[in-house]
Design a protein around this motif. Structure first.
Motif, PDB file in Angstrom:
ATOM      1  N   GLY A 193       2.707  10.318   6.224  1.00 56.39           N
ATOM      2  CA  GLY A 193       2.462   9.410   7.412  1.00 56.39           C
ATOM      3  C   GLY A 193       1.002   9.116   7.368  1.00 56.39           C
ATOM      4  O   GLY A 193       0.871   8.396   8.319  1.00 56.39           O
ATOM      5  N   THR A 194       0.193   9.455   6.588  1.00 52.55           N
ATOM      6  CA  THR A 194      -1.133   8.788   6.202  1.00 52.55           C
ATOM      7  C   THR A 194      -1.403   7.373   6.085  1.00 52.55           C
ATOM      8  O   THR A 194      -0.751   6.853   5.077  1.00 52.55           O
ATOM      9  CB  THR A 194      -1.995   9.615   5.421  1.00 52.55           C
ATOM     10  N   ARG A 195      -1.872   6.717   6.901  1.00 47.45           N
ATOM     11  CA  ARG A 195      -2.031   5.120   6.815  1.00 47.45           C
ATOM     12  C   ARG A 195      -3.253   5.019   5.848  1.00 47.45           C
ATOM     13  O   ARG A 195      -4.463   5.359   6.246  1.00 47.45           O
ATOM     14  CB  ARG A 195      -2.504   4.562   8.319  1.00 47.45           C
ATOM     15  N   MET A 196      -2.748   4.212   4.801  1.00 47.85           N
ATOM     16  CA  MET A 196      -3.742   3.782   3.647  1.00 47.85           C
ATOM     17  C   MET A 196      -3.647   2.327   3.151  1.00 47.85           C
ATOM     18  O   MET A 196      -2.934   1.778   3.736  1.00 47.85           O
ATOM     19  CB  MET A 196      -3.589   4.687   2.158  1.00 47.85           C
ATOM     20  N   CYS A 197      -4.394   2.019   2.419  1.00 43.60           N
ATOM     21  CA  CYS A 197      -4.467   0.493   1.838  1.00 43.60           C
ATOM     22  C   CYS A 197      -4.883   0.694   0.282  1.00 43.60           C
ATOM     23  O   CYS A 197      -5.794   1.309   0.019  1.00 43.60           O
ATOM     24  CB  CYS A 197      -5.671  -0.283   2.626  1.00 43.60           C
ATOM     25  N   LYS A 198      -4.196  -0.230  -0.385  1.00 42.93           N
ATOM     26  CA  LYS A 198      -4.333  -0.200  -1.916  1.00 42.93           C
ATOM     27  C   LYS A 198      -5.015  -1.656  -2.293  1.00 42.93           C
ATOM     28  O   LYS A 198      -4.581  -2.676  -1.758  1.00 42.93           O
ATOM     29  CB  LYS A 198      -3.210   0.111  -2.517  1.00 42.93           C
ATOM     30  N   PHE A 199      -6.151  -1.387  -2.821  1.00 40.89           N
ATOM     31  CA  PHE A 199      -6.817  -2.582  -3.424  1.00 40.89           C
ATOM     32  C   PHE A 199      -6.764  -2.641  -5.168  1.00 40.89           C
ATOM     33  O   PHE A 199      -6.946  -1.680  -5.700  1.00 40.89           O
ATOM     34  CB  PHE A 199      -8.140  -2.842  -3.009  1.00 40.89           C
TER      35      PHE A 199
END
Length: 191
Positions: free
Chosen positions: A121-127
């Protein structure tokens, strides 16, 4: 399809840090801690490297059978670490750790960041970034990936390269692959 090979234990140097990057990528020159401080929506950042060889083929790697998302395909990448000097250094480190390819330059962002949540449930972002490398001798870490392919745009869209059928880790990864090919076509018309 090439299978994972590993460098002899203790022989692998640390990730290269002498790459160049486009001025447009200055927002990613921040450390993970600084980036997360400026973007509190996310609790972590992942990065990926789109690497094209001299024939215009894209490197895809197959996740190990014992890892999460087993046997699915993606570009080299992974989570940024607090020890990384910047998010761009994380790109170079992940590329090195996963493929033994040395980043020469990190040229441009592909698309926008892709927000996602981990299994916990960890909110992440991928670039993900178009990345130039020094040489194309791929050596995979078999703890993470078990095979690699260099694919054409047509193969990437068909999900088939030679006699290998492949599925992407996520629909967003698949769409980003298509976008990277479009960006490469745009760069070719400028040259």
């Amino acid at each position: 399809m090439a299978k994972a090979t590993e460098a002899p234990a203790g022989s692998a140097p640390s990730a290269p840090t002498n790459f160049t990057f486009s001025p447009s990528l200055a927002p990613f020159k921040l450390s993970l801690q600084a980036y997360l401080g400026a973007h509190p929506t996310f609790k972590g950042i992942a990065v990926g490297a789109f690497v094209f060889n001299e024939d215009g083929k894209l490197l895809l790697v197959q996740r190990a059978a014992h890892d999460s998302l087993p046997l699915l395909w993606e570009i080299p990448g992974g989570a940024c670490d607090f020890e990384d000097e910047s998010l761009l250094h994380a790109v170079a480190r992940e590329l090195w750790e996963e493929s033994a390819l040395c980043a020469k330059s990190i040229d441009t962002l592909v698309g926008e960041g892709i927000p996602f949540s981990t299994r916990r449930g960890t909110r992440m972002c991928k670039f993900s970034f178009l990345t130039q490398v020094e040489g194309y001798d791929v050596k995979l870490d078999p703890n993470e990936h078990q095979a690699f392919l260099w694919v054409t745009e047509e193969e990437a869209k068909a999900g088939r390269c030679g006699d290998v059928d492949f599925l992407y880790t996520f629909k967003e990864q698949q769409l980003a692959v298509y976008e990277a090919f479009e960006m490469m076509k745009g760069k070719a018309t400028l040259n």
